[in-house]
Design an enzyme around this catalytic site. Structure first.
Site, PDB file in Angstrom:
ATOM      1  CE1 TYR A 198       0.676   0.170   4.433  1.00 15.45           C
ATOM      2  CE2 TYR A 198      -1.556  -0.544   4.792  1.00 15.45           C
ATOM      3  CZ  TYR A 198      -0.316  -0.211   5.293  1.00 15.45           C
ATOM      4  OH  TYR A 198      -0.114  -0.263   6.635  1.00 15.45           O
ATOM      5  CD  GLU A 199      -0.163   5.731   1.732  1.00 17.44           C
ATOM      6  OE1 GLU A 199       0.177   6.566   0.880  1.00 17.44           O
ATOM      7  OE2 GLU A 199      -1.233   5.807   2.367  1.00 17.44           O
ATOM      8  N   GLY A 200       1.456   2.901  -2.631  1.00 16.57           N
ATOM      9  CA  GLY A 200       2.341   2.715  -3.782  1.00 16.57           C
ATOM     10  C   GLY A 200       3.189   1.482  -3.564  1.00 16.57           C
TER      11      GLY A 200
END
Lengths: 602, 602
Positions: A440-442
């Site tokens: 997550y978050e890229g």
């Protein structure tokens, strides 16, 4: 159950002795009151809270998970009470602006606190973590009216926040989103669409939930340049902040997922929900990104926090569990068997964990303190320099520390043998929880692309200088000391490889961006390994003079601490850093071996 | 849901073209009927069964898990029916002795079948897998009466088997076990004690369960030399094999664990249970070990099987999922975005999976065919040579392929982004299931110790020659061909490092066994990477002449297959094998960096 005590000694050592917190952070205008003594108090209170309130509900929270029924999400037993206490003790307001009821403490303290929270209960940490992300976005880009309505509630924790980005068909490529925002007559907007993977999208911890939603206006240009950011509260507030009628946003379901089971991951359905534009139209992606950098650092710290718990638990188990005999002969002949910490391969696992965790913490706090300088330094050039360092290192902190968090959680689990695979010991939960941080978050692949595709070239390599110059200067300052050679030489060698790979990528990538893409994730790792070598050598410079002429167990209680630092630095140089040469060879092989096959051949 | 079709083309290629199955296996006395055509039929039937019967109940089996109530264990929905069909189709009897109702087919076929089973349902595979282990132990060490009573039932699958080794306080160090066996007047024994982590210890698939139990006789010498092996059936059979009264063995509980949730992992309480000694007293460890080698190869193949499913699923997702654009410009401008397989970093992940899986399968089948030669070759020297190769490579197959299975399941999961973390996609199950393979049948750290501590020195390095001589000869035979240089040179370089590390460990280890221990797990990886380089180069030798002068899409349908082999071999040499140099450097750093700290300093 895992073993954990907050590593306050190491945090104090890094902040005070290595990064000179009293000057570099507490010396910044506005942080005069955040003295090392305050830092200490926050650390000790935070440690107590995390150890006593969050850790005890971590394993049970995993077993119970969140429950969904008719749009309502129930968090596991104890979460509501813990969240209440978390707010009452002021942990939500730590780094918030005093104008909105915050304590105005440095971001550095927030990062330190987040490590402790993630070591003890990552799922719990998601709720205030998301709120803090929403707080940051609103603080930076919201109107005064929006700020005075929402920020006090996010600061005291009575409302929580979310970031609603992902849709079923798009996550990385947000230019594809379909959620629509139609302007209403009263200046607000009507938001319709479906968002997925929304952490803390629905739960029972707060009286209201403030969704920050990416959506497209009717006149939006295509792609990521046509995305706007909206506030969509679950309950519509009055101007005085009291909670009004339900808005048109509902949780459709929660995901059954690998880990962070006590964190609700929601499908959110927006059906003509009332929302308010943040900032200007079509600038939503930019607003998201300013916030995302801080969020990505925080995710890197999640990896670090989980690895620390895995390490402490593995050490405790390795000292307690008796199997077999030391290879050189029984270490404790009176017992039926020796503790497994006598075995070199177990020792290697523990040393690897320690070397990467302590080096990783140094990396996180080096960048963390730069966040404060980027915000508060009186000199604009110094602010820019700090901001450049943060921008450069953010993808490295995020990807490397989360990869490390997962790897080392697994290493810790492995030390437990079969018991590591059983729920009640807590180790397999660390592994499952850590796994999401790489995604997550890229995803970490996206972080690597951010590094080579955006950060390397930015300002003609201006960002890079914030790493290359100090490292170069540090090597030059220390290379003539023969006692430092065992540290400085491997650092210099790895640094030379990093420079060479950087030049190669810059050159090749100009002609063919796929060359940069093919190198990206190995390059990020090479960068991280070199950064850790630099920080380990800085720790040696600090610790070496504090060892009492090699006398073990000397009166000076710190000698053992500093000796361990040197031993761990030596392990890092000898048994971790060599990976950098393999990465370098792989990078220089270029894209051809990757791209030779047609897609149909797969 | 995952994507999977049994990789029959690759298996046929390896067996027929690379390892000359028709001669090296089907040419062995007793296997005359196991022709390549029979192999084909078994492969196709096996693929159909696994794809159609086992895969559909894999995800649901994980969600449902096993349930325990009052000593009874219920397997998930569909497992009973699938097991019934598995037995009826003859899959339990494949490699069993015709004297007991088996089909007498080569072990090679059994290994191939096991890959397919583990790709589609590892939990299911545990039940017949454990039975097969018990079959092997009884066949090798049981009395005639024991064999004629138990083997037909294990062969037709109506009874299943277990291996009861681990106790709460010991797993690796079985010398510490406390379970006791008291001789009874009738020549049987009374077994009392508690065993944990007993796979398939209790379930509802068969009418009886045959426990093979390690226990100590009253006169047992201390440690691992005092352990005997017993048969303890759940229901006491008549001489004719019909099931009689319940024996004193009961399942006390099942474990809540990270993965393989449809496989029951039991605490087994033996309370004056009637048992019969297998072979001679105090030789139980030896008997277990003869069986363990085959079991360890099978566990390595589990890792391979899971990685294959992860690979196929990741490929399917990478072709289907559209996010962003190719770095060189839109690949499919008419669509809203390009499939993510255009991205070099995604491609790198897929190529890495492919290179390690295909190389790993070559390794597994190279050793697998040697198992058949070790048993059936008419020449005793050839038998010994094959047995030596198997003994040498077993820890490598087990540890490397299970580490690869876990790493590559994670790589596949990563390609899915957030969706990889959600249960319904099946990828996170692969990761959780793969994790146990690194732990059971001896942790991978123990495998590495077996390699350096036992296998290297055995017969003054006799085992090693079975790897070193053919590789040396192969390099010499191919090093003059300039077209082979891109493969032979990296192989030779890695091989030289392996030889040097071997000599170093042999020398240092004599003086200080901790030096060998400190090198062990890195050495095992270096060995595995070199073995894969050797096998990849052998595949190149086979495939290169079959490419139609480089014409892509030529009439010869196989050209694409062989071109892909060469491309994957190139990727292996350029982007995987370089890790061997880092491992070499780490090994040669010796034990000092690991062992510098006192245990108390952790």
């Amino acid at each position: 159950m895992v073993t954990y005590a907050a590593p306050l000694d190491d945090i104090r050592y890094l902040l005070n002795e290595v990064f000179d917190y009293g000057k570099t952070v507490a010396g910044l205008p506005g942080y005069e009151e955040a003295t090392p003594e305050i830092l200490d108090a926050v650390l000790e209170e935070g440690a107590r809270f995390c150890e006593n309130e969050l850790l005890p509900i971590n394993l049970s929270g995993d077993a119970e998970g969140c429950h969904y029924e008719n749009g309502v999400v129930r968090t596991p037993k104890g979460f509501k009470e813990a969240y209440q206490a978390f707010c009452e003790n002021g942990w939500t307001s730590l780094a918030c602006d005093p104008a909105y009821g915050g304590q105005g403490l440095p971001k550095t303290l927030q990062f330190v606190l987040e490590e402790l929270i993630c070591s003890t209960n990552l799922s719990f940490g998601m709720y205030p973590g998301l709120s803090h992300g929403a707080y940051n976005a609103l603080e930076l880009h919201g109107s005064d009216a929006q700020k005075s309505l929402y920020l006090p509630k996010l600061t005291d924790g009575s409302w929580s926040g979310t970031m609603c980005l992902t849709e079923p068909h798009c996550g990385t490529d947000l230019g594809l989103i379909k959620t629509k925002a139609e302007p209403d007559e009263d200046g607000s907007y009507r938001i319709s669409g479906t968002k997925i993977f929304i952490s803390a999208g629905e739960h029972d911890l707060t009286e209201n939930i403030v969704h920050l939603v990416l959506a497209k206006l009717p006149d939006a240009p295509p792609g990521s340049r046509g995305i706007s950011l909206f506030i969509v509260p679950k309950f519509l507030p009055d101007a005085d902040g009291s909670v009004g009628p339900r808005n048109g946003v509902r949780c459709g379901s929660i995901e059954k997922k690998m880990g962070i089971k006590a964190s609700s991951t929601c499908v959110m359905n927006f059906d003509d929900a009332q929302g308010w534009l943040i900032g200007e139209p079509h600038k939503g992606m930019r607003y998201m990104f300013t916030m995302m950098n801080v969020a990505r650092l925080a995710v890197g710290i999640q990896g670090l926090g989980l690895a620390e718990t895995a390490y402490q638990s593995a050490v405790a188990y390795a000292k307690d569990r008796r199997q077999g005999r030391a290879l050189k002969g029984a270490a404790e002949p009176e017992a039926a068997a020796d503790p497994i910490i006598v075995h070199p391969d177990v020792r290697k696992n523990l040393m690897r964990m320690r070397a990467i965790i302590e080096g990783g913490r140094a990396l996180a706090l080096w960048v963390g303190t730069a966040v404060d300088r980027a915000e508060k330094h009186p000199d604009p050039e110094a602010r820019q320099a700090a901001d450049d360092l943060v921008a450069l290192m953010t993808p490295i902190v995020k990807a490397y520390l989360t990869d490390a968090g997962f790897e080392l959680s697994n290493t810790g689990q492995q030390v437990f043998g079969g018991h590591g695979y059983i729920h009640e010991w807590g180790m397999e939960q660390l592994v499952r929880d850590a796994r999401i941080t790489q995604i997550y978050e890229g995803t970490n692949g996206i972080q690597a692309l951010d590094l080579v595709g955006r950060k390397l070239g930015q300002g003609m390599g201006r960002l890079l200088r914030q790493f290359f110059h100090p490292v170069q200067a540090f090597i030059e300052a220390n290379q003539t000391d023969p006692e430092m050679a065992e540290f400085v030489l491997p650092l210099a060698k790895s640094f030379a490889k990093l420079q060479q790979a950087t030049a190669w990528i810059a050159q090749q990538g100009l002609a063919d961006p796929e060359e940069a893409g093919a190198a990206s994730s190995d390059y990020l790792k090479l960068f991280a390994l070199t950064a850790l070598a630099y920080l380990w050598t800085r720790m040696v410079v600090v610790s070496k003079p504090q060892i009492n002429g090699g006398m073990k167990g000397a009166a000076n209680g710190d000698t053992a601490f500093h000796e361990a630092k040197l031993a761990t630095a030596r392990f890092y140089m000898a048994r971790v850093l060599p990976e950098s040469s393999a990465l370098f060879t792989a990078i220089m092989a270029g894209k051809k071996p990757l791209m030779a096959l047609d897609a149909e051949a797969f």
